[in-house]
Design an enzyme around this catalytic site. Sequence first.
Site, PDB file in Angstrom:
ATOM      1  N   ASN A  87       0.844  -1.192   0.000  1.00 19.80           N
ATOM      2  CA  ASN A  87       0.000   0.000   0.000  1.00 19.80           C
ATOM      3  C   ASN A  87       0.881   1.245   0.000  1.00 19.80           C
ATOM      4  OD1 ASN A  87      -2.426  -1.532   0.269  1.00 19.80           O
ATOM      5  ND2 ASN A  87      -2.020  -1.738   2.443  1.00 19.80           N
ATOM      6  N   GLY A  93      -4.582   2.784   2.037  1.00 24.29           N
ATOM      7  CA  GLY A  93      -4.632   2.010   3.274  1.00 24.29           C
ATOM      8  C   GLY A  93      -3.344   1.966   4.069  1.00 24.29           C
ATOM      9  N   GLN A  94      -2.312   2.681   3.641  1.00 22.72           N
ATOM     10  CA  GLN A  94      -1.070   2.680   4.419  1.00 22.72           C
ATOM     11  C   GLN A  94      -1.288   3.432   5.722  1.00 22.72           C
ATOM     12  OE1 GLN A  94       2.433   4.330   2.474  1.00 22.72           O
ATOM     13  NE2 GLN A  94       3.761   3.708   4.156  1.00 22.72           N
ATOM     14  N   SER A  95      -0.940   2.778   6.835  1.00 23.78           N
ATOM     15  CA  SER A  95      -1.122   3.417   8.142  1.00 23.78           C
ATOM     16  C   SER A  95       0.170   3.492   8.944  1.00 23.78           C
ATOM     17  CB  SER A  95      -2.200   2.689   8.953  1.00 23.78           C
ATOM     18  OG  SER A  95      -1.843   1.338   9.153  1.00 23.78           O
ATOM     19  N   HIS A 100       6.231  -1.660   3.759  1.00 25.70           N
ATOM     20  CA  HIS A 100       5.988  -3.031   4.222  1.00 25.70           C
ATOM     21  C   HIS A 100       5.117  -3.769   3.219  1.00 25.70           C
ATOM     22  CE1 HIS A 100       2.863  -0.465   6.006  1.00 25.70           C
ATOM     23  NE2 HIS A 100       2.064  -1.539   6.067  1.00 25.70           N
ATOM     24  N   LEU A 101       5.430  -5.014   3.050  1.00 24.35           N
ATOM     25  CA  LEU A 101       4.708  -5.900   2.160  1.00 24.35           C
ATOM     26  C   LEU A 101       3.829  -6.799   3.027  1.00 24.35           C
ATOM     27  CD1 LEU A 101       6.188  -7.854  -0.797  1.00 24.35           C
ATOM     28  CD2 LEU A 101       4.950  -9.073   0.969  1.00 24.35           C
ATOM     29  N   HIS A 102       2.546  -6.872   2.707  1.00 26.33           N
ATOM     30  CA  HIS A 102       1.633  -7.781   3.400  1.00 26.33           C
ATOM     31  C   HIS A 102       1.635  -9.113   2.656  1.00 26.33           C
ATOM     32  CE1 HIS A 102      -0.554  -4.652   5.787  1.00 26.33           C
ATOM     33  NE2 HIS A 102      -0.109  -3.884   4.803  1.00 26.33           N
TER      34      HIS A 102
END
Length: 114
Positions: A87, A93-95, A100-102
């Site tokens: 993201n 949706g980046q918080s 970072h990779l989900h």
Amino acid sequence: MSDCIFCKIASGEINASIVYQDDEVVAFNDLNPQAPTHVLVIPRKHVSRVSELEEADAALAGRLILTANQIVRDLGLVEAGYRLVLNCNEGAGQSVWHVHLHLLGGRTFGWPPG
């Protein structure tokens, strides 16, 4: 960055359920999983968002995916399928402001994603 939670996890300052780590990347279970398997793969180097990756980061960006692939093999998720998500910015949706990779697996995913 001194106030980045992912930097603190990567340095060991904050405990996390580590799945994998080496000199360049750390992978750990997400505290708010969106699937039975939800692992975050992060670079140790702080980069706030995907759009800030530069040509010099190409190998590191590839390393995130290769690490995710190894974790998927280790967890036996290759045949069932999995999803990798990056993201960029709040609208996507980046918080947490650290690339970072989900890695998501263990259930069926719909398309298009939400």
